[in-house]
Design a protein around this motif. Structure first.
Motif: not given
Length: 211
Positions: A49-51, A128-129, A154-157, A175-183
């Protein structure tokens, strides 16, 4: 590398001239800019899913990728305009109106890339995460500085999400990123440049490219 890539930006090199073809456009009333109060996905691809990259989007537009490994995107919402007769719209789901741009003669799917039109200086967050694989500076059309960001979902490495036209990127590999949150940065504006969607979206807005 053996990885399946969820697209490469279509504007890395000059696109081939489109053949002369007849195009039938399907038009619906022009809506106002999408205002998303929650990170509802704007599209899906490969089980991902693309945010939205920001809460306020001017327009979602889809077009053919230049590269065959790009996976087909399934937009959410309803089409406002379909300029590519090969596009088969998914079942309408809650979401924004979107535009499918005319064919560029690339032989890839009609919605294998998306140009998300934003306001100038809009912040861009991760769709994405996942984890940052690479952040690379390059010259768009061998003349304009730009940045490419590659993410491992994360869901499809085994896949990659590739993002272009982002400025002031502070992330680095690992770096880790979170969908809709990490700038990721802010949308990059190219003065005196014209994109394909400018024929359908007024205002000379910048965009972020995602595949």
């Amino acid at each position: 590398t053996g990885a399946v890539i969820v697209g490469i930006v279509a504007s890395l090199i000059n696109p081939p001239a489109s053949p002369s073809v007849a195009i039938n456009l399907v038009r619906q009333p022009e809506p106002t800019a999408s205002r998303l109060d929650s990170p509802r996905p704007f599209a899906r691809s490969g089980g991902i899913a693309l945010t939205p990259p920001t809460k306020k989007v001017v327009k979602y537009t889809y077009h053919e990728s230049m590269f065959s490994p790009a996976l087909r995107l399934r937009p959410r919402g309803r089409p406002q305009l379909i300029g590519n007769s090969s596009f088969r719209a998914p079942k309408p789901r809650p979401g924004p109106r979107y535009i499918v741009l005319p064919s560029r003669g690339r032989g890839t799917g009609a919605a294998t890339a998306t140009d998300i039109v934003l306001r100038r200086n809009a912040p861009v967050t991760s769709p994405v995460d996942g984890t940052v694989v690479a952040v690379t500076d390059y010259q768009l059309y061998c003349a304009k500085p730009d940045t490419r960001i590659i993410l491992r979902p994360r869901k499809r490495p085994d896949l990659r999400v590739v993002i272009f036209h982002v400025d002031r990127v502070k992330l680095q590999r690992g770096d880790r990123v979170k969908a809709g949150d990490t700038r990721l940065g802010r949308v990059r504006f190219f003065p005196n440049s014209r994109a394909q969607y400018d024929s359908f979206v007024s205002g000379n807005h910048p965009h972020v490219h995602i595949e």
